[in-house]
Motif scaffolding. Structure first.
Motif, short mmCIF file in Angstrom:
data_model
loop_
_atom_site.label_atom_id
_atom_site.label_comp_id
_atom_site.label_asym_id
_atom_site.label_seq_id
_atom_site.Cartn_x
_atom_site.Cartn_y
_atom_site.Cartn_z
N ARG A 183 9.39 6.92 8.16
CA ARG A 183 9.26 5.68 8.93
C ARG A 183 8.64 4.62 8.02
NH1 ARG A 183 5.00 8.83 10.05
NH2 ARG A 183 2.92 7.89 10.10
N ALA A 184 9.02 3.39 8.24
CA ALA A 184 8.45 2.29 7.48
C ALA A 184 6.98 2.10 7.85
CB ALA A 184 9.22 1.00 7.74
N ASP A 185 6.17 1.76 6.87
CA ASP A 185 4.74 1.57 7.08
C ASP A 185 4.22 0.69 5.96
OD1 ASP A 185 1.96 1.74 7.26
OD2 ASP A 185 1.96 3.87 7.79
N GLY A 186 4.20 -0.63 6.22
CA GLY A 186 3.82 -1.56 5.18
C GLY A 186 2.40 -1.37 4.70
N GLU A 187 1.48 -1.07 5.60
CA GLU A 187 0.08 -0.89 5.21
C GLU A 187 -0.08 0.31 4.27
OE1 GLU A 187 -4.32 -0.30 7.32
OE2 GLU A 187 -2.56 -0.82 8.52
N ARG A 188 0.56 1.41 4.62
CA ARG A 188 0.49 2.60 3.77
C ARG A 188 1.21 2.35 2.45
NH1 ARG A 188 0.53 8.15 5.36
NH2 ARG A 188 -0.35 9.39 3.67
N LEU A 189 2.32 1.65 2.50
CA LEU A 189 3.07 1.35 1.29
C LEU A 189 2.25 0.52 0.32
CD1 LEU A 189 5.68 1.45 -0.33
CD2 LEU A 189 6.53 -0.47 1.03
N ALA A 190 1.48 -0.43 0.83
CA ALA A 190 0.64 -1.24 -0.03
C ALA A 190 -0.35 -0.37 -0.80
CB ALA A 190 -0.10 -2.28 0.80
N GLU A 191 -0.92 0.61 -0.12
CA GLU A 191 -1.87 1.52 -0.77
C GLU A 191 -1.17 2.37 -1.84
OE1 GLU A 191 -4.19 5.65 0.45
OE2 GLU A 191 -3.65 4.20 2.00
N LEU A 192 0.00 2.91 -1.50
CA LEU A 192 0.73 3.75 -2.44
C LEU A 192 1.18 2.97 -3.66
CD1 LEU A 192 2.87 5.72 0.18
CD2 LEU A 192 0.97 6.65 -1.17
N ALA A 193 1.59 1.73 -3.45
CA ALA A 193 2.07 0.91 -4.57
C ALA A 193 0.96 0.60 -5.55
CB ALA A 193 2.69 -0.38 -4.04
N ARG A 194 -0.28 0.63 -5.09
CA ARG A 194 -1.41 0.38 -5.99
C ARG A 194 -1.81 1.61 -6.78
NH1 ARG A 194 -3.42 -2.44 -1.34
NH2 ARG A 194 -4.69 -0.61 -0.81
#
Length: 302
Positions: A256-267
């Motif tokens: 599922r899409a999750d922008g908040e979690r994605l921001a953390e993973l991208a860092r």
């Protein structure tokens, strides 16, 4: 604008470059000018009709391709983003006529994350689907002990190794013989070359079997046999979950899409780019992915 779509199922030749209207965002949505879109196995399965046959995608006259996107906000609406913001995001509604293989795409703002400084669009595009899949698969695992990761050199498997290592799990990685250095660098404690008698070789390292398995390579029963009785097993595709023998708890990860979690993973996670091709060579990209052997993702640029 240009977009890659399929109106019938088959090989790469069924992909069409269509001229379609620029999509208009609704409430809570943003429009992204696409700078890069990664190519994933799910795109090949969509194009070939595998997901429709499996009941994952209902029959549609037109299907768009592409889940991952990186680019710039073109229309921010009322979302809090600003026009020009560099972002990455995930399209998790796959039964739509427009995907990320396009000049523009509209996503819910909650599916979008700011791109970290220093991360190019090509690099950012390799993260959303693969990183979120690995993270959400680990969310399904309760063990604090050992975990087997199959396909550990792949895009999802590599992130699964890194994230499991960050959770202080004892990671047993399965990959090709030439990938040992890579998976150990990602955080694997043990390495098992893929091949016959996998469970016996894993159990020689972890007597009684591992506590959990993340089966990104879709090995099924071969990987399940390496898990102790009453352990945990996560499957990564529709229809790939094996019979829960010996009381092993078997679950599927449904991304599922999750922008908040994605921001953390991208860092925190490294991008994994195999190669970059223009959008016009989407068919070539599908052929190369199907041929196997890639370490990272192919990325299309409009």
């Amino acid at each position: 604008m240009r977009a890659v779509v399929v109106r019938r199922f088959g090989g790469p030749e069924v992909m069409e470059f269509a001229e379609v209207p620029i999509p208009v965002p609704g409430p809570g949505q943003v429009r992204i000018r696409v700078a890069a879109a990664a190519v994933n196995p799910v795109d090949l399965a969509t194009r070939a009709g595998v997901l429709t046959e499996a009941g994952v995608i209902p029959p549609r006259e037109v299907l768009g391709l592409g889940w991952d996107v990186a680019g710039q906000i073109d229309d921010a609406g009322d979302t809090g983003f600003r026009v020009g913001d560099p972002v990455l995001g995930l399209r998790d509604r796959i039964a739509l006529s427009l995907g990320t293989y396009a000049d523009y795409v509209v996503l819910d703002a909650s599916a979008v994350a700011p791109a970290p400084d220093g991360l190019s669009p090509v690099e950012a595009a390799t993260l959303p689907l693969n990183a979120l899949t690995a993270a959400q698969a680990l969310d399904l695992v309760e063990t604090t002990g050992s975990v087997l990761v199959t396909g550990a050199a792949g895009a999802v498997g590599g992130y699964a190794v890194a994230l499991a290592h960050a959770r202080d799990l004892h990671v047993v990685a399965v990959a090709g013989e030439g990938d040992e250095a890579l998976v150990r660098e990602l955080g694997a404690d043990e390495f098992v070359p893929r091949g016959p008698a996998l469970a016996d070789r894993v159990r020689a390292l972890v007597p009684g079997g591992v506590d959990a398995a993340l089966d990104t390579a879709l090995l099924g029963l071969d990987a399940l046999d390496a898990v102790r009785g009453g352990g945990e097993f996560v499957a990564f595709a529709a229809g790939a979950a094996p019979i829960p023998l010996r009381g092993v708890r078997v679950r599927n990860v449904w991304i599922r899409a999750d922008g908040e979690r994605l921001a953390e993973l991208a860092r925190t996670l490294p991008p994994r780019v195999a190669d970059v091709l223009p959008l016009a060579e989407a068919g070539t990209a599908h052929e190369r992915l199907a041929a196997g052997g890639l370490r990272g993702r192919l990325v299309l640029t409009p």
